[in-house]
Design an enzyme around this catalytic site. Structure first.
Site, mmCIF file in Angstrom:
data_model
loop_
_atom_site.group_PDB
_atom_site.id
_atom_site.type_symbol
_atom_site.label_atom_id
_atom_site.label_comp_id
_atom_site.label_asym_id
_atom_site.label_seq_id
_atom_site.Cartn_x
_atom_site.Cartn_y
_atom_site.Cartn_z
ATOM 1 N N ARG A 82 0.837 -1.199 0.000
ATOM 2 C CA ARG A 82 0.000 0.000 0.000
ATOM 3 C C ARG A 82 0.875 1.254 0.000
ATOM 4 O O ARG A 82 0.553 2.254 -0.653
ATOM 5 C CB ARG A 82 -0.939 -0.024 1.209
ATOM 6 N N LYS A 184 -2.607 6.505 1.401
ATOM 7 C CA LYS A 184 -2.427 6.912 2.786
ATOM 8 C C LYS A 184 -1.441 8.075 2.819
ATOM 9 O O LYS A 184 -0.227 7.875 2.901
ATOM 10 C CB LYS A 184 -1.930 5.729 3.623
ATOM 11 N N GLU A 220 -16.278 6.523 3.992
ATOM 12 C CA GLU A 220 -15.656 6.017 5.218
ATOM 13 C C GLU A 220 -15.597 7.132 6.239
ATOM 14 O O GLU A 220 -16.199 8.194 6.034
ATOM 15 C CB GLU A 220 -14.280 5.440 4.910
HETATM 16 C C1 LIG Z 1 -5.254 3.788 7.660
HETATM 17 C C2 LIG Z 1 -6.643 4.099 7.268
HETATM 18 C C3 LIG Z 1 -7.689 3.164 7.422
HETATM 19 C C4 LIG Z 1 -7.513 1.847 8.106
HETATM 20 O O1 LIG Z 1 -6.631 0.975 7.437
HETATM 21 P P1 LIG Z 1 -5.966 -0.252 8.191
HETATM 22 O O2 LIG Z 1 -5.020 -0.788 7.172
HETATM 23 O O3 LIG Z 1 -7.037 -1.206 8.518
HETATM 24 O O4 LIG Z 1 -5.315 0.295 9.415
HETATM 25 C C5 LIG Z 1 -8.947 3.523 6.955
HETATM 26 N N1 LIG Z 1 -9.190 4.726 6.385
HETATM 27 C C6 LIG Z 1 -8.210 5.650 6.242
HETATM 28 C C7 LIG Z 1 -8.544 6.949 5.615
HETATM 29 C C8 LIG Z 1 -6.908 5.358 6.670
HETATM 30 O O5 LIG Z 1 -5.958 6.283 6.522
#
Ligand SMILES: *Cc1c(COP(=O)(O)O)cnc(C)c1O
Length: 341
Positions: A82, A184, A220
């Site tokens: 990722r 991210k 989300e």
């Molecule tokens: C990091 C993150 C998540 C959760 O991802 P995980 O890999 O399960 O920790 C969900 N939404 C956003 C916007 C994120 O930055």
């Protein structure tokens, strides 16, 4: 190895400086060997790309102690992949995925004294990140970058049981169609700060963001993906190109199907249908799943039948199964746990 004297079960989610961190620099088109260092400070030129144009990406995962005394990490290969995807989207060089896994393992090992003991509920949070370091004033990608990994012990997410939270439908958008919602990057968080502060002031724990184009579909929260459970026990999660692909959510879908024999659906979820679900939860590394009891849309309340006292029954089963796999009580799928020590 002697553990640090820390009151593990009363730790919060904050920065606690640990002994060592990993650093590698990218210059003249290549990454150097990288090394562990005790120096927690970063010294940058005033015009560094990251400071001017926010060219930075990050990851988050945890290391913890299993029942048989090993230190393990949960699916770091997916974080490596990722982060590579995030870097490409911001025109940054990829830190090779095998080296990423090696770097996080080395950093955790060097801070083994800070990995909370089994049963404490606490974990060692691991933060890999990368940023443009050389001066950039005309808008363009930096030429030089730094990749770092630090760790910080964090307390149990739920102290005294997982109480369902109340969230609001946000008036702000998190991510544009064809934008950067799926990577991210710190920039997605910078612009969410006003929305979360506003939500907190109004007494809500989190924001539910809708799709920016039509404001009819569930996306989300600022940092966690949604899962819903239908009245006939199907697990449903929103599908969208502007959602961050949560590793927890992807793992939960696998667990639902392969361990619990539940039907799962990844599809567009319209806000209009949310009132018909039986359970709702937020998934991310920190909490695994936080149950949502109530969603407020401009004064209109959606109250899930699971209520405000406990996780819904399916959410609870998903939570227990996934944490059981993480802790080594249940057999993990091939490759999910990376043993550090
Ligand atoms: C990091 C993150 C998540 C959760 O991802 P995980 O890999 O399960 O920790 C969900 N939404 C956003 C916007 C994120 O930055």
């Amino acid at each position: 190895m002697e553990k640090k004297q820390i009151d593990w079960s009363n730790l919060g989610f904050g920065y606690v400086q640990t002994d060592m961190r990993y650093v590698s620099n990218f210059k003249d088109g290549k990454w150097d060997e990288g090394e562990l260092t005790p120096d927690a400070n970063v010294v940058l030129n005033e015009c560094a790309g990251v400071l001017q144009y926010a060219q930075t990406v990050f990851e988050g995962l945890k290391a913890y102690t299993t029942e048989d005394g090993h230190i393990v990490m949960f699916r770091p290969d997916l974080n490596a992949k990722r982060m590579a995807d995030s870097a490409r989207r911001l025109e940054m060089p990829v830190f090779p995925e095998d080296r990423f896994i090696e770097a996080v393992a080395q950093t955790v090992k060097a801070n083994a004294a800070y990995v909370p003991p089994y049963g404490s509920g606490a974990t060692l949070y691991v933060r890999p990140y990368m940023f443009g370091t050389n001066p950039v004033i005309g808008v363009k990608p930096a030429d030089e970058y730094q990749f770092r990994v630090f760790t910080t012990p964090v307390g149990p997410y739920f102290k005294g049981g997982a109480k369902p939270i109340t969230i609001k439908v946000s008036d702000f958008d998190r991510a544009a169609p064809h934008g950067t919602g799926h990577i991210k990057a710190g920039l997605n968080y910078a612009m969410s700060l006003h929305a979360i502060v506003t939500a907190h002031e109004e007494g809500f724990a989190e924001n539910m963001y809708l799709d920016a184009a039509t404001r009819t579909k569930v996306e989300e929260t600022g940092g966690a993906n949604f899962i819903f459970v239908t009245k006939d026990n199907k697990v449903v999660t929103p599908k969208s190109d502007s959602i961050l692909p949560s590793i927890t959510r992807r793992s939960i879908l696998h667990v639902a199907k392969e361990y619990l024999g539940l039907e799962v659906e990844e599809r567009e979820v319209f806000f209009d249908e949310v009132k018909d679900f039986a359970e709702c939860g937020l998934c991310g590394t920190a909490a695994v799943i936080s149950p949502v009891g109530k969603i407020v849309d401009h004064g209109k309340e959606i109250c899930f039948p699971s209520g405000m006292d406990e996780m819904g029954p399916v959410t609870k089963k998903l939570y227990e199964t996934l944490t059981g796999i993480q802790m080594g009580h249940l057999e993990a799928p091939e490759g999910w746990l990376k043993v550090v020590e």
